[in-house]
Structures are given as C-alpha cells and as structure tokens.
Write a protein that holds these residues in place. Structure first.
Motif, mmCIF file in Angstrom:
data_model
loop_
_atom_site.group_PDB
_atom_site.id
_atom_site.type_symbol
_atom_site.label_atom_id
_atom_site.label_comp_id
_atom_site.label_asym_id
_atom_site.label_seq_id
_atom_site.Cartn_x
_atom_site.Cartn_y
_atom_site.Cartn_z
ATOM 1 N N ASN A 113 0.842 -1.188 0.000
ATOM 2 C CA ASN A 113 0.000 0.000 0.000
ATOM 3 C C ASN A 113 0.880 1.241 0.000
ATOM 4 N N SER A 155 -3.752 7.046 -4.050
ATOM 5 C CA SER A 155 -3.665 6.005 -3.025
ATOM 6 C C SER A 155 -3.747 4.646 -3.710
ATOM 7 N N SER A 173 -3.903 0.492 -3.017
ATOM 8 C CA SER A 173 -4.108 -0.616 -2.079
ATOM 9 C C SER A 173 -3.871 -1.909 -2.826
ATOM 10 N N SER A 218 -6.012 -5.339 -6.644
ATOM 11 C CA SER A 218 -5.479 -4.054 -6.201
ATOM 12 C C SER A 218 -6.249 -2.921 -6.874
ATOM 13 N N THR A 226 -13.242 -3.060 0.138
ATOM 14 C CA THR A 226 -12.382 -3.081 1.317
ATOM 15 C C THR A 226 -12.895 -4.154 2.268
#
Length: 160
Positions: free
Chosen positions: A59, A78, A80, A96, A133
């Motif tokens: 991350n 950002s 992840s 991702s 998430t």
C-alpha cells in the motif's frame, strides 16, 4: 526521507518541499509492505499465515501539491494492494486498486476578505472508482464491502 523496519512491516516515506517564485511545490510518497506473519495459537508447531486473508501486500500514498499566495492545491494517489478472501465461495480475491483525491483551499484572510477564515474543497475518489475493502466488523475475514464512490466536501472554517 525515512526507511523503517519496525519488525512487522517495511515502511518508507519521502517528502519534498521546494520554494518557488510563486509559493512552493511539495511532493511526498509513503507506503508499507507487510512482512510474513506466522503464528501458532497453541504450542503444537502448526503455524498459520496471519496475512493470508483480507490483507493487501503493498500500500502507498503519493501526493503532489503547490501553494500560490492564498491558494493551496494537492492531488493524492492512493494504492491498495490486492488480497485474498478465504472461506467465501463467491469470491476468492480482491484485486489491487488506485484512487485519486483532490484538495484545494483558499485563505480568505490573505485575500483581505475575512480574518482567520478558510474555504476548502475536497473531492475523494475523483474518478468514482468501484473498489472493495475488508468488512470492518467481527466478520472481517469473511467478506468485503464496496466503496462509497465519489464524495465532494466544501467547508468554510473560521478560527476563534
């Protein structure tokens, strides 16, 4: 700049703040890479990988911004990393994903409009990216929740 090895993750952070004729330009990048975590709940020698379910492997957050007089602007990327989902017959892996956010502020005091007052605009998930998430409640290891989508916020604040 920093590179840390706190025992469970590889972490990094680098920042730049460069004065210019109009104000400044700034940039930063920071992230983590979790190291393997095997744990035995009993003393029987059987170890399980604590990152095998619902944990992204890499991350990071990168920002680029500038100031010019009363205006500040910043873009943020950002990232992840993807992660496996165990014990779910409908989905085995979440890929991702990247999201982009924007932030702008206008210092109304510097414009001579109002003392100690600032107007800000935030746009989170600028491109309205659908991502998932891990579920944050007690069933975190069993599922994932969809993102909330693009969000706009405008704030007028005054310091007393």
């Amino acid at each position: 700049s920093a590179f840390q090895f706190p025992g469970r993750d590889l972490s990094f952070n680098a920042t730049l703040n460069e004065p210019t004729s109009f104000g400044s330009i700034n940039a930063s990048v920071g992230g983590t890479y979790p190291l393997p975590r095997s744990l035995s709940d009993t003393n029987n020698g059987v170890y399980t990988d604590q990152l095998a379910n619902g944990v992204g492997r890499f991350n990071f957050v990168a920002t680029l911004g500038a100031t010019a007089g009363p205006v500040l602007g910043r873009a943020q990327l950002s990232h992840s990393g993807g992660y496996p989902i165990l014990n779910d017959p409908t989905q085995a892996y979440v890929g991702s994903f990247n999201t982009v956010s924007l932030f702008f502020s206008l210092d109304l005091e510097k414009l001579g409009v109002r003392k100690a007052t600032e107007l800000t605009l935030n746009v989170d998930n600028l491109f309205d990216k659908l991502y998932f998430t891990p579920d944050a409640d007690s069933y975190a290891n069993l599922g994932a929740l969809p993102s909330k989508g693009r969000e706009w916020r405008m704030t007028l604040s005054r310091k007393f």
